[in-house]
Design an enzyme around this catalytic site. Structure first.
Site, PDB file in Angstrom:
ATOM      1  N   GLU A 507       0.789  -1.237   0.000  1.00 48.61           N
ATOM      2  CA  GLU A 507       0.000   0.000   0.000  1.00 48.61           C
ATOM      3  C   GLU A 507       0.823   1.291   0.000  1.00 48.61           C
ATOM      4  O   GLU A 507       0.680   2.142   0.881  1.00 48.61           O
ATOM      5  CB  GLU A 507      -0.968   0.027   1.195  1.00 48.61           C
ATOM      6  CG  GLU A 507      -2.021  -1.067   1.123  1.00 48.61           C
ATOM      7  CD  GLU A 507      -3.039  -0.977   2.266  1.00 48.61           C
ATOM      8  OE1 GLU A 507      -2.818  -0.188   3.203  1.00 48.61           O
ATOM      9  OE2 GLU A 507      -4.042  -1.700   2.201  1.00 48.61           O
ATOM     10  N   GLU A 611      -6.359  -8.032   0.026  1.00 47.76           N
ATOM     11  CA  GLU A 611      -7.008  -7.622   1.271  1.00 47.76           C
ATOM     12  C   GLU A 611      -8.466  -7.276   1.014  1.00 47.76           C
ATOM     13  O   GLU A 611      -8.780  -6.552   0.062  1.00 47.76           O
ATOM     14  CB  GLU A 611      -6.298  -6.408   1.901  1.00 47.76           C
ATOM     15  CG  GLU A 611      -4.944  -6.706   2.516  1.00 47.76           C
ATOM     16  CD  GLU A 611      -4.404  -5.529   3.322  1.00 47.76           C
ATOM     17  OE1 GLU A 611      -5.224  -4.720   3.801  1.00 47.76           O
ATOM     18  OE2 GLU A 611      -3.173  -5.409   3.456  1.00 47.76           O
TER      19      GLU A 611
END
Length: 745
Positions: A507, A611
């Site tokens: 991320e 995720e």
């Protein structure tokens, strides 16, 4: 021996009196026969007042000082006074002891003792009456002892005796006249003072023994008995605790059986390579070695491994080729909050006074200090994930596991408070446990030097210092150096079948970083990893730019996969979706995005979804950062006007928005809510399998049930097997409004 003339006693007397010490020495010296004073030789000694001189003349006229027997009488008297002076004690100390003695003695004994004391005082008084004092000194003694004052000068022995008898009648029995004068009753002291008593202390002790209460001995026996019982209890508890600790130790330190600490080189003792310092040695190879690969230690690994296991009959064994992920997408789960800790997954590690500012792993380690941080986090590593975890993951029909870890598993830098290298050992053991259950591994570098996103799960919440700011370039190079070492290690034959995905950076926040800088760094990292011999799939994050924006970027890199994380709750516009809208969005919106990204004409190409969760609120404690509140109830105070939510963002958008339902135990969920949660989860599974597959976030949590795959299984809001689902987006999307599910938040 020095010789003294007749005037010497007076001079000695004068020195003592002038210094203000011990007036009774002055009295004795003035009665010395060899230094009898008269009014005619007063200049040889101290000058006296006219009244005192008159008293002295009267004293000399009586002739006491000139009697030959006088000296022999005074000698014993001086010895007696010395003994009494020796026995003088602090009455504050002696009074409690006398009081206890009095309580323990019978009344008859007290009267008998008092009578004996009176007799001794009477004898002493008769002796004292033979030694006359001049008037100023007598007056002071009388005032001190409560005597009767008069101005008649020297009195007869009868008058003195009569006055003494009258005084005795007023004396208190409890403390005694002797105590009030600052002297001790001889028997009230033990030890050496008893030897100096002016009467037979031994005989007195015998008499006192006769009157000791019978229950005193009994009390001692009772006290001794109670002490013995307490001691036995303490010993029993200690033995039980010792056995428990021994049992725990033997289970956790089983690998050390038969080993000697001497087998560990002196230089390695107490370091992360010393197995005698490890919290847990289960399934670790504890035979010491300083061997490294890629400058990373292999300590803890066994030399043999077996890749013949398969997770389930839907997927191939580890030593078989997986094939195309477009045909057999991954179904996996994350081990989030384990080697890279997160407050919302393990809030117990962050339950401190908010004023301490403990919000991430950096501040936690800083607060705990090196030693406590090391012991606290290793205990967490050893207990939060165990072999049983991998067994349960396999039993749930899953075939992949994603393991987030941070750069301090490899390296720390000046100023870093993180625990160095301990998590590395647990990462290696986790891979071996995954191997045992046929689970392929997705390695995820979750925290990079400087923090790639400024979020707490990167290790340090706040400023993004990776590729950004003063040390941006330095941290970029450090990150490449870490991948240089990691990729060399995981390029070993040992890992070619099991490490299916190798993540470069979790991320990266490309909405605040330069997209071109991130892409340039990613290309360098990919080439480095490939150059070191790792031939599996390499993963990079989409950076929240939007999947359509990756079309045409970083093309031509075989095995480079784009990673997308999909949540509706971290977006102010999506969290307000009703249950109907959320399922529809998962089925239609995310399916469309997956298909768009997989097509190189509209997106990047290979895309995975590493995720997601079935949480439909951001109510879980700390999920939006420690102390920031939540969007659902309108308490999300991020400090950024573009992201904060200070009015309720549940679908009702009013005061009825509450976190009670979402944070309740799953056993309290309504049937309607459970039905929605399961459909929402399965809709996402269906959508993400349009790409290379999915990894649920996360396997387990301490208290957030909608983020835990394990808790979802137990509550029946996830399928028992990941590949056995009841819901299909193409045909099974219901009308939630008719079931009233939109009203259940």
């Amino acid at each position: 021996m020095p010789q003294y003339d007749d005037a010497e006693p007076a001079r000695r007397h004068r020195r003592r009196d002038s210094d203000g010490h011990r007036r009774h020495h002055h009295k004795r010296s003035s009665r010395d026969p060899s230094a009898k004073r008269t009014s005619t030789d007063r200049d040889a000694g101290r000058k006296l007042s006219p009244g005192a001189l008159a008293q002295l003349d009267a004293y000399n006229a009586l002739g006491y000082a000139s009697e030959p027997a006088r000296e022999t009488q005074r000698k014993p008297r001086r010895e007696k006074r010395r003994r009494e002076d020796y026995r003088a004690v602090d009455t504050d100390y002696e009074a409690p002891r006398r009081e206890r003695r009095r309580r323990d003695s019978h009344a008859d004994s007290d009267r008998e003792l008092e009578a004996r004391r009176r007799e001794r005082r009477r004898a002493a008084a008769q002796t004292e009456n033979s030694d006359m004092e001049y008037e100023p000194q007598r007056e002071r003694r009388h005032r001190k002892r409560g005597g009767i004052e008069d101005d008649r000068g020297i009195q007869t022995e009868g008058e003195i005796e009569k006055r003494r008898e009258k005084k005795k009648k007023k004396q208190r029995v409890v403390s005694g006249a002797v105590a009030e004068e600052g002297r001790a009753i001889p028997v009230m002291r033990g030890g050496a003072s008893s030897k100096h008593s002016s009467w037979d202390s031994v005989e007195h002790e015998k008499e006192m023994t006769k009157y000791k209460p019978a229950n005193k001995k009994k009390k001692r026996w009772i006290i001794a008995g109670v002490a013995l019982v307490v001691l036995i209890i303490i010993i029993v508890v200690a033995v039980v605790v010792s056995k428990k600790n021994s049992s725990d130790s033997s289970s956790k330190k089983s690998g050390l059986d038969g080993m000697s600490e001497d087998s560990i080189p002196v230089a390695a003792r107490g370091t992360y390579l010393d197995p005698f310092t490890w919290y847990d040695t289960t399934d670790f190879n504890t035979t010491y070695t300083n061997e490294t690969v890629g400058d990373l230690p292999v300590m803890g690994l066994f030399t043999d491994w077996d890749d013949s296991t398969q997770a389930n009959d839907k997927v191939p064994a580890l030593d078989k080729d997986w094939g195309a992920y477009t045909k057999t997408p991954a179904r996996g789960v994350n081990l989030g909050g384990w080697l890279s800790i997160e407050p919302f997954i393990t809030p117990s590690l962050f339950n401190y006074d908010s004023r301490l500012g403990i919000i991430d792993e950096w501040t936690l380690c800083t607060h705990l200090g090196p030693r406590t941080a090391a012991s606290t986090l290793e205990k967490h590593y050893a207990t939060f994930v165990t072999e049983q975890t991998f067994s349960e993951i396999q039993a749930a029909g899953l075939d992949h596991v994603r393991i987030p870890y941070s750069y301090w598993a490899v390296q720390t830098y000046d100023g870093d408070p993180y625990v160095f290298r301990t998590s590395w050992r647990y990462l290696l053991r986790a891979i071996e446990w995954a191997r045992k259950y046929g689970l392929r591994v997705n390695l995820d570098l979750h925290g990079l030097p400087g923090s790639q996103n400024g979020w707490n799960h990167s290790g340090r919440q706040g400023v993004v210092g990776w590729l950004n700011g003063t040390d941006g370039d330095l941290n970029a190079q450090r990150s490449l150096d870490i991948h240089d070492r990691l990729s060399k290690f995981f390029a070993q034959d040992r890992y070619k079948n099991i490490v299916a995905f190798y993540g470069l950076a979790n991320e990266p926040q490309m909405v605040s970083l330069s997209a071109d800088s991130v892409i340039a760094w990613t290309e360098k990292a990919f080439e480095l990893v490939r150059g070191n011999g790792y031939n599996g799939n390499v993963v990079f994050g989409d950076g929240f730019m939007g999947l359509a924006n990756w079309q045409g970027r970083m093309t031509g890199y075989s095995g480079l996969v784009l990673d997308v994380h999909q949540y509706v709750i971290f977006n102010n516009d999506q969290i307000v979706y009703t249950h109907q809208a959320k399922v529809n969005y998962a089925c239609a919106g995310w399916t469309e995005q997956a298909q768009q990204s997989m097509d190189t004409s509209t997106g990047y190409g290979p895309t995975m979804f590493a995720e997601w969760s079935q949480a439909d609120t951001d109510c879980a404690q700390y999920v939006t950062n420690v102390g920031w509140g939540n969007r659902w109830t309108g308490t999300y105070d991020s400090g950024n006007a573009s992201t904060e939510a200070l009015t309720p963002r549940c679908p009702a958008k009013d005061a009825s928005c509450s976190c009670d339902g979402a944070n309740a135990d799953p056993s309290a969920y309504s049937d309607e809510y459970k039905k929605f949660l399961r459909m929402f989860a399965e809709a996402q599974m269906v959508s993400f399998e349009k790409g290379w597959g999915w990894w649920y976030w996360t396997w387990d949590t301490e208290s957030a049930p909608l983020w835990s795959y394990k808790k979802g299984l137990a509550a029946g809001i996830l399928p028992e097997k990941s590949y056995e689902r009841d819901f299909n987006c193409d045909s099974d999307v219901p009308d939630f409004g008719s079931d009233g599910l939109d009203e259940t938040y």
